[in-house]
Design a protein around this motif. Structure first.
Motif: not given
Length: 475
Positions: A351, A415-416, A419, A423
């Motif tokens: 992340g 989404k991955n 992230k 994130i």
């Protein structure tokens, strides 16, 4: 020139295994790149000529050979970086580089082969070389991945061999045992439909192991996961293109017979199932390398849908495999930097990549945009043309289903990736994060820009070569 190329690559491979000097090994890899580009330039100046009776510098072979030689350069560079940063013994280093040389040589020879049996031989050579790369880490997981790859590829090679036997039986009325693609196309009207049908089924199924298509896609996923990043880049790009060549060349033969519609049906079913399988796994996968690998399955499914639809789909399919090779190799080259920062290939442990490696993060973001065919990705053009071929073939339900599946893939992939980029990871010690030199992302930037250029503004010579590759297909 083919014979000096094969002998030269073989001698370099042997020297890499025998030699224990790091400097000499690197010099030998440089010599191999010179040899690789030598055969590529020679092929350009001897277009459509035949060498050793079994190799022809035709349009499809030339396109993919140039693609191979382009990707081979960063593959060797990143292999050098990989070896330097790991505690490699002279033996493991030599085996790794020798396997890289053998793999690239076998792929290039397979592209140029004008005979199904010769293509089969070099496809088997790629299995042996790839197995050495998959087992490079010498641990339990690498051993498991290697045996699985060898086992499935052994079955696939057997299928191809059986298909070749059936293909020879189909030549009964032709009064010849010549299995060159040129002869088969010229005498397609004399081929026995029953034996040709069986031959296509077995050959197609066998080459799906290399192409990454249903039913034998699983071997490639594990191989790319267990192999070092630079080797996985080759497995997910130029080796998959070899699987396409094996299927495409026999498809051209079948397309000139009454079995054309049947072959399209077989390919279309396998292609749709491949996109479906990729979607299912992309939604739940949390391993970065496997995520990239399943993305490749999706793209190969789209490529074969273009072939099954015909028309503009033929052109789009060849354009797509070239652009995909550039994009997907970039992703796997970038993976090495991701792993250096986080020491993990799990999405849960990665992340805030923009903070730790800004240049690499920008590359990863553009790799995602390119791999999901969002503008200005060159793959947007090839995918749009594949969708157009479905529309023109009146396959509206199939088109809608594919668009829905691709939407789910983009969501899961995005989404991955986001992230990974934004994130903050849990439990990471920022004091232990290494500094990544921005120049290591240069190769990926060049490959990505090349894919955009070829997709949005392809040179006339490139377009001409693609069209020449399709000259024997019914329009």
């Amino acid at each position: 020139m083919i014979l000096p190329y094969l002998i030269g690559a073989l001698l370099i491979g042997i020297a890499l295994i025998v030699n224990r000097s790091k400097v000499v090994n690197y010099a030998l890899m440089g010599a191999f790149l010179v040899l690789q580009w030598g055969i590529t330039i020679y092929a350009c100046f001897h277009y459509q000529e035949t060498d050793l009776d079994y190799f022809t510098f035709d349009s499809l072979g030339l396109i993919l050979l140039i693609t191979l030689s382009i990707i081979a350069v960063p593959a060797v560079i990143h292999s050098w970086l990989y070896i330097e940063r790991h505690d490699e013994t002279p033996q493991s280093r030599g085996v790794y580089f020798a396997a890289i040389v053998g793999l690239i040589m076998a792929i290039g020879a397979g592209y140029l082969s004008n005979h199904i049996a010769v293509t089969w031989i070099f496809t088997e050579v790629t299995t042996l070389c790839a197995s050495a790369l998959i087992y490079h880490h010498r641990n339990k997981l690498a051993l498991e991945g290697t045996w699985k790859y060898v086992f499935i590829c052994a079955i696939s090679i057997t299928f191809i061999f059986i298909g070749i036997l059936f293909l020879s039986l189909s030549l009964g009325k032709a009064a010849s045992d010549d299995l060159s693609f040129k002869y088969l196309i010229a005498h397609s009207d004399k081929l026995n439909p029953f034996w040709l049908q069986l031959a296509f089924l077995f050959i197609f199924t066998g080459f799906t192991a290399k192409l990454g298509l249903v039913p034998m896609f699983t071997a490639g996923v594990d191989a790319k996961d267990k192999a070092p990043g630079p080797a996985a880049a080759l497995l997910s790009s130029v080796l998959m293109n070899l699987g396409f060549v094996g299927i495409f060349r026999i498809y051209v033969v079948v397309a000139n017979t009454p079995l054309h519609h049947w072959a399209n049906l077989v390919i279309g079913i396998a292609a749709f199932l491949s996109v479906f399988v990729a979607t299912v796994y992309m939604i739940k996968v949390k391993n970065i390398k496997r995520m990239f690998a399943y993305s490749s399955i999706e793209h190969m499914g789209l490529v074969m849908l273009g072939i099954a639809m015909g028309g503009i789909g033929y052109y789009a399919a060849i354009l797509h495999i070239v652009l995909h090779a550039l994009v997907k190799s970039s992703l796997f080259f970038q993976y090495n930097q991701i792993y250096r920062v986080f020491q993990s290939k799990s999405i849960y442990s990665v992340g805030n990549y923009f903070k730790y490696n800004p240049t690499g993060a920008i590359v990863l973001l553009f790799c995602f945009i390119s791999a999901t065919a969002m503008p200005p990705s060159g793959l947007f053009v090839s995918e749009f043309l594949i969708f157009r071929s479905m529309f023109e073939a009146h396959q509206l339900l199939l088109l809608i289903a594919i668009l829905l599946l691709l939407t789910m893939i983009i969501w899961a992939f995005g989404k991955n990736i986001f992230k990974m980029l934004f994130i903050p990871p849990v439990g990471i010690d920022e004091r232990e994060i290494p500094t990544i030199n921005p120049w290591e992302s240069t190769s990926q930037i060049v490959l990505l820009l090349g894919s955009v250029y070829l997709g949005l503004n392809p040179p006339l010579a490139f377009v001409h070569l693609i069209k020449e590759s399709l000259m024997f297909l019914p329009q």
